[in-house]
Every structure is written in structure tokens, then in C-alpha cells.
Design a protein around this motif. Structure first.
Motif, short mmCIF file in Angstrom:
data_model
loop_
_atom_site.label_atom_id
_atom_site.label_comp_id
_atom_site.label_asym_id
_atom_site.label_seq_id
_atom_site.Cartn_x
_atom_site.Cartn_y
_atom_site.Cartn_z
N LYS A 147 98.17 78.76 111.64
CA LYS A 147 98.16 77.75 112.41
C LYS A 147 99.23 77.82 113.54
CE LYS A 147 96.35 74.91 108.79
NZ LYS A 147 96.85 73.61 107.87
N LEU A 148 100.09 78.72 113.42
CA LEU A 148 101.21 78.58 113.94
C LEU A 148 102.08 79.97 114.49
CD1 LEU A 148 103.15 76.72 116.12
CD2 LEU A 148 104.96 76.35 114.07
N VAL A 149 102.12 80.87 115.41
CA VAL A 149 102.48 81.89 115.74
C VAL A 149 103.90 81.91 116.28
CG1 VAL A 149 102.07 84.34 116.19
CG2 VAL A 149 100.37 83.05 115.27
N CYS A 150 104.93 82.35 115.77
CA CYS A 150 106.27 82.46 116.40
C CYS A 150 106.87 83.75 116.74
CB CYS A 150 107.16 81.75 115.54
SG CYS A 150 106.73 80.04 115.21
N PRO A 151 106.55 84.34 118.02
CA PRO A 151 107.14 85.66 118.26
C PRO A 151 108.40 85.62 118.83
CG PRO A 151 105.61 84.87 120.15
CD PRO A 151 105.71 83.66 118.90
N VAL A 207 110.22 96.90 110.80
CA VAL A 207 109.80 95.57 111.24
C VAL A 207 109.07 94.93 110.04
CG1 VAL A 207 108.22 94.28 112.70
CG2 VAL A 207 109.56 96.20 113.31
N MET A 208 109.31 93.76 109.85
CA MET A 208 108.31 92.81 108.86
C MET A 208 108.02 91.40 109.48
SD MET A 208 111.19 91.88 105.74
CE MET A 208 112.30 90.45 105.95
N PHE A 209 107.17 90.81 108.94
CA PHE A 209 107.08 89.42 109.24
C PHE A 209 107.35 88.49 108.23
CE2 PHE A 209 102.89 91.07 111.83
CZ PHE A 209 103.92 91.72 112.69
N THR A 210 107.44 87.25 108.53
CA THR A 210 107.59 86.27 107.54
C THR A 210 106.29 85.27 107.64
OG1 THR A 210 110.14 86.24 107.15
CG2 THR A 210 108.80 84.36 106.32
N TYR A 211 105.66 84.78 106.52
CA TYR A 211 104.60 83.88 106.70
C TYR A 211 104.80 82.64 105.57
CZ TYR A 211 99.82 81.88 105.75
OH TYR A 211 98.69 81.07 105.59
N ILE A 212 104.50 81.54 106.16
CA ILE A 212 104.63 80.19 105.14
C ILE A 212 103.30 79.91 104.77
CG2 ILE A 212 105.85 78.10 105.16
CD1 ILE A 212 108.08 78.83 107.03
N PRO A 213 102.64 79.95 103.74
CA PRO A 213 101.32 79.65 103.52
C PRO A 213 101.26 77.98 103.60
CG PRO A 213 102.67 80.51 101.70
CD PRO A 213 103.46 80.83 102.82
N GLU A 214 102.32 77.35 103.38
CA GLU A 214 102.14 75.88 102.95
C GLU A 214 101.76 75.31 104.75
OE1 GLU A 214 104.62 77.20 99.51
OE2 GLU A 214 104.34 77.31 101.89
N ASP A 215 102.31 75.72 105.75
CA ASP A 215 102.04 75.40 107.05
C ASP A 215 101.21 76.25 107.98
OD1 ASP A 215 104.07 73.34 106.41
OD2 ASP A 215 105.65 74.66 107.14
N GLY A 216 101.16 77.43 107.43
CA GLY A 216 100.20 78.47 108.24
C GLY A 216 100.94 79.05 109.47
N THR A 217 102.19 79.11 109.17
CA THR A 217 103.02 79.72 109.93
C THR A 217 103.55 81.19 109.93
OG1 THR A 217 104.40 77.47 110.39
CG2 THR A 217 105.22 79.57 111.21
N LEU A 218 103.35 81.91 111.04
CA LEU A 218 103.69 83.54 110.99
C LEU A 218 104.78 83.61 111.90
CD1 LEU A 218 102.76 86.23 109.81
CD2 LEU A 218 101.46 86.35 112.02
N HIS A 244 109.26 86.94 121.54
CA HIS A 244 109.52 86.99 123.13
C HIS A 244 108.26 86.21 123.53
CE1 HIS A 244 112.41 89.80 123.40
NE2 HIS A 244 111.69 90.90 123.00
N GLY A 245 108.32 85.25 124.65
CA GLY A 245 107.37 84.32 124.92
C GLY A 245 106.81 83.17 124.32
N PRO A 246 105.68 82.63 124.61
CA PRO A 246 105.33 81.35 123.97
C PRO A 246 104.75 81.35 122.61
CG PRO A 246 104.15 81.89 125.97
CD PRO A 246 104.90 83.06 125.82
N VAL A 247 105.08 80.51 121.97
CA VAL A 247 104.63 79.82 120.63
C VAL A 247 103.21 79.67 120.65
CG1 VAL A 247 105.03 78.48 118.78
CG2 VAL A 247 107.05 79.47 119.90
N TRP A 248 102.30 80.21 119.67
CA TRP A 248 100.93 79.74 119.84
C TRP A 248 100.76 78.66 118.66
CZ3 TRP A 248 97.17 81.71 122.97
CH2 TRP A 248 97.78 82.47 123.94
N ASN A 286 113.76 84.81 121.36
CA ASN A 286 113.22 83.66 120.61
C ASN A 286 114.04 83.56 119.18
OD1 ASN A 286 111.51 82.93 122.68
ND2 ASN A 286 109.77 83.68 121.59
N SER A 287 114.46 82.85 118.60
CA SER A 287 114.94 82.43 117.25
C SER A 287 114.35 81.14 116.87
CB SER A 287 116.34 82.69 117.31
OG SER A 287 116.96 82.36 116.29
N TYR A 288 114.56 81.12 115.38
CA TYR A 288 113.80 79.64 114.76
C TYR A 288 114.59 79.31 113.73
CZ TYR A 288 109.80 81.51 117.50
OH TYR A 288 109.03 82.02 118.57
#
Length: 398
Positions: free
Chosen positions: A220-224, A150-161, A226-230, A37-39
Motif C-alpha cells: 500500500k505504501l512504497v518508501c524508496p 541490499v535488503m528491503f523491509t516490509y510491514i505486513p500490518e500496514d502494507g508498507t515496503l 530517492h524520489g517520491p513515496v508511492w 530519503n530516510s524514514y
């Protein structure tokens, strides 16, 4: 031809599936394939989150070009440097040389190690932010989940991780990108568990630390990777991670693992499993010589009770059982109740040796005494095996 999917306002899924791969990381069977997965975020600035494995790179570049729609690529955020997520990095920079790489110091060093990349990098630290228009990128470090960079990115305006390998799973996507558009519990949970315990599971403490950080975020949205988006019911999956990373059993049940040469130890193991089932509890048998160790590990962590039955071989534990026990130790196996069955024609001692492996683990509790079978199950050893099965069932039903 491109096949990207818009998954939210200004956010595109650019990944692809590999259904021809036999072994993920040259170690884990993936009969249902795997997704990479890439976004791409298209705010006032465009932001690419990770790249993909080379096996799907052609599709990835078609997707990226389509989603950009002629716009420049402004930023590339690199969360994790394993090549299944970074292999296309150098080619991205060749096609979009004006893009700014955004990452941390450990990733920057790995970019140099893998690609010889010594270009300009915008380094970020825990809690740093980057405005890209209507949205802000906030960076959350997740060391050892499951590499140190490893790090994560969080977008507070959308609740996307964007969660790197966390919350990922084996299994190609079937067409649907979202977890709520598939039967995740039926079709993906076993793969998700096997993925977690074999790839991330050793680092439960580090996962717990990251989950504590995530608890303070509105997601609100989790983007890993591998595998499905939540986008719905993520709390259910998060609870699985809380259980798994705490090394707590997922279910009250017994996994009966056996190593048998001529079938007699198998017979002993199945008597124990049948007795457990007849007593109204759940049990399942696994032949460690034919079941891949990644599945064995996942099942051992899923169940509250584990039974190990092995023939004595070359004055020790049968080789496939010994390898399995070593893998469990390497993955921090703990917090379980276990029972032992040994077999031997003249000098049975596999039980004592297995006990040495298991008793050294954290919060491991043995149920009953080991049962010894001499060559083949006799009337006397059968009675002992049934008594052990009843004891395990009673303990499960407390």
C-alpha cells in the motif's frame, strides 16, 4: 529548522534535497537535483530506516530529533550501504548510543569497512521478523539491486515496503513527498528511467527475482531512498520496472544515434529519422558527442528500434560512439532491432565494427544492410538511407 513530513500513522519522512549537486555518484548529471530519503517509525519501539548523504545531514538530524519527540531511538535498520544512504550512520550512533543496529551479515561487514564499526548488530536473514509493537518488520533480501548487501523491509500490518534504491529516481522533491501529488509521468519518468538503467539496469535478472517476491505482498505504501513515496497507482510504476528489468522496449519508436565530425554523418542520420517520421512512426536523433551517455543509454532501452550512424575514425568507430557502445554492452543491452550507417572518405568500416558490438548481444536483430556514405551524402546514398528509414518504419508498424 526541522522539515519532516508525517506520511502515515506513526511514520515520518526525514529526508532532504540537494539541488546544488552537479553529478550524482560523480557520473550522472542531475540538473533537477536529487533527494535523500530516510524514514522513522514511532511504534512501541522507534525504528530509523537508513540515514542520508552528508549534504543534507544537518536537516536530517533536526528532523529525527523532532519526529522522536524526546523518545529514545530503539533500532536503526540499514538496508543499503552506499554513502548517500549511510554517511550519517556513525553520527546517529554517537547521538543515540543505545540504538540497536538491525541488518544482514554483508552490511555488517561494510559498516566495519566504512566506519570501523564493530559494535553489536542484530543480524537478520531472509524472512526473519522483528516485532516493534503493533507492527512487525519482515526482511526481504534483494542482492545486486544494486549492491550485494541490499535488503528491503516490509510491514505486513500496514502494507508498507521500504525498498532501498529500488523504485527510486533522480530529481529533488518539489515540496510534495508523494508521487500522486506531482505529475510523475511528465516530471519524473525520464529521470526514473535514466536512474534505473544506469544504476540498476545491469542486474535485470536480480530485479526480476525481487519483483517475484514483491508480487506475493500486499503493498500500500512504497518508501524508496530517492524520489517520491508511492501510496496510489503503484501498479503503473511497478509495470515499468517489470518491462525495464525484462529488457523489453517500453515504446515502439526509433532512437537514431550518430557520431559526426563535420556534419555529413549527422545529415545521413537525420535523413533516416525524417523518413521514419514521414512514414508515420516515431523517431528521434541524438548526437553522441554532446548528449550525456546516461541519457543515451536510457533512450536506447526505451525504444524498440535503434540506429547507429558513425564516421570511421582512426580506422575504427568514432571514439564517442565506441564509448557509448561499450556502455550499452556493460548494461546488458538486448532484445532490440538495430540498423547501421557508416561514413568514411577512403576506408569506411565503422558499420562492420559496430555490427560486431551489437550482434553479440542477446536477441539482437539487424534490419536491412548497413548504408555506406563516402564523405558526404550523395544522391545514391540518400536513396539507400531513405529505403532504410522506410524499412524501419514498416517494421515498427507491424
Amino acid at each position: 529548522m526541522h522539515n519532516c513530513v508525517r506520511i502515515a500513522d506513526d511514520l515520518f519522512y526525514l529526508g532532504g534535497n540537494d539541488r546544488r549537486i552537479a553529478l550524482f555518484e560523480s557520473a550522472y548529471p542531475v540538473p533537477r537535483g536529487v533527494s535523500y530519503n530516510s524514514y522513522l517509525l514511532t511504534d512501541e519501539k522507534t525504528v530509523l530506516f537508513d540515514t542520508v548523504d552528508l549534504s543534507v545531514s544537518d536537516l536530517f538530524f533536526e528532523n529525527l530529533a523532532y519526529a522522536l519527540g524526546g523518545r529514545a531511538l530503539d533500532y536503526i535498520v540499514v538496508h543499503h550501504m552506499e554513502p548517500d544512504h549511510s554517511a550519517a550512520f556513525a553520527r546517529v550512533l554517537e547521538k543515540y548510543p543505545s540504538a540497536t543496529v538491525v541488518t544482514n551479515q554483508k552490511v555488517a561487514q561494510m559498516l566495519k569497512n566504512y566506519f570501523g564499526f564493530a559494535g553489536e548488530v542484530r543480524l537478520v536473514k531472509e524472512g526473519d521478523t522483528l516485532s516493534v509493537g503493533k507492527r512487525t518488520l519482515s526482511f526481504v533480501f534483494a542482492p545486486m539491486v544494486h549492491w550485494p548487501e541490499v535488503m528491503f523491509t516490509y510491514i505486513p500490518e500496514d502494507g508498507t515496503l521500504f525498498s532501498a534504491d529500488a523504485f527510486g529516481t533522480f530529481g529533488a522533491l518539489p515540496g510534495s513527498v508523494f508521487a500522486d501529488e506531482v505529475d510523475f509521468e511528465r516530471d519524473y519518468l525520464d529521470d526514473a528511467r535514466r536512474y534505473y538503467f544506469n544504476i540498476v539496469g545491469k542486474y535485470g535478472v536480480q530485479v526480476q527475482n525481487v519483483l517475484k517476491k514483491a508480487a506475493g505482498l500486499e503493498i500500500k505504501l512504497v518508501c524508496p531512498l530517492h524520489g517520491p513515496v508511492w501510496r496510489k497507482n503503484f501498479g503503473w510504476y511497478l509495470q515499468k520496472y517489470l518491462t525495464w528489468s525484462a529488457y523489453e522496449p517500453e515504446e515502439k519508436c526509433a532512437a537514431v544515434f550518430y557520431a559526426s565530425v563535420y556534419g555529413h554523418t549527422q545529415n545521413a542520420a537525420e535523413i533516416v529519422a525524417s523518413t521514419i517520421a514521414q512514414a508515420g512512426a516515431k523517431a528521434k536523433c541524438y548526437d553522441v558527442s554532446v548528449t550525456h551517455v546516461s541519457e543515451l543509454i536510457a533512450e536506447a532501452f526505451r525504444c524498440s528500434h535503434v540506429v547507429f550512424a558513425s564516421t570511421t575514425y582512426n580506422n575504427g568507430v568514432f571514439v564517442n560512439m565506441e564509448n557509448f557502445l561499450n556502455d550499452l554492452k556493460a548494461h546488458n543491452f538486448q532484445n532490440r532491432k538495430y540498423a547501421l550507417v557508416e561514413n568514411g572518405s577512403w576506408a569506411p568500416q565503422a558499420g562492420s565494427l559496430m555490427d560486431g558490438f551489437l550482434s553479440a548481444g542477446k536477441n539482437m536483430e539487424k534490419i536491412g544492410e548497413k548504408v555506406t556514405v563516402l564523405s558526404a551524402v550523395s544522391e545514391g546514398s540518400a536513396q539507400s538511407l531513405r529505403a532504410l528509414g522506410k524499412l524501419i518504419a514498416e517494421d515498427m508498424q507491424k
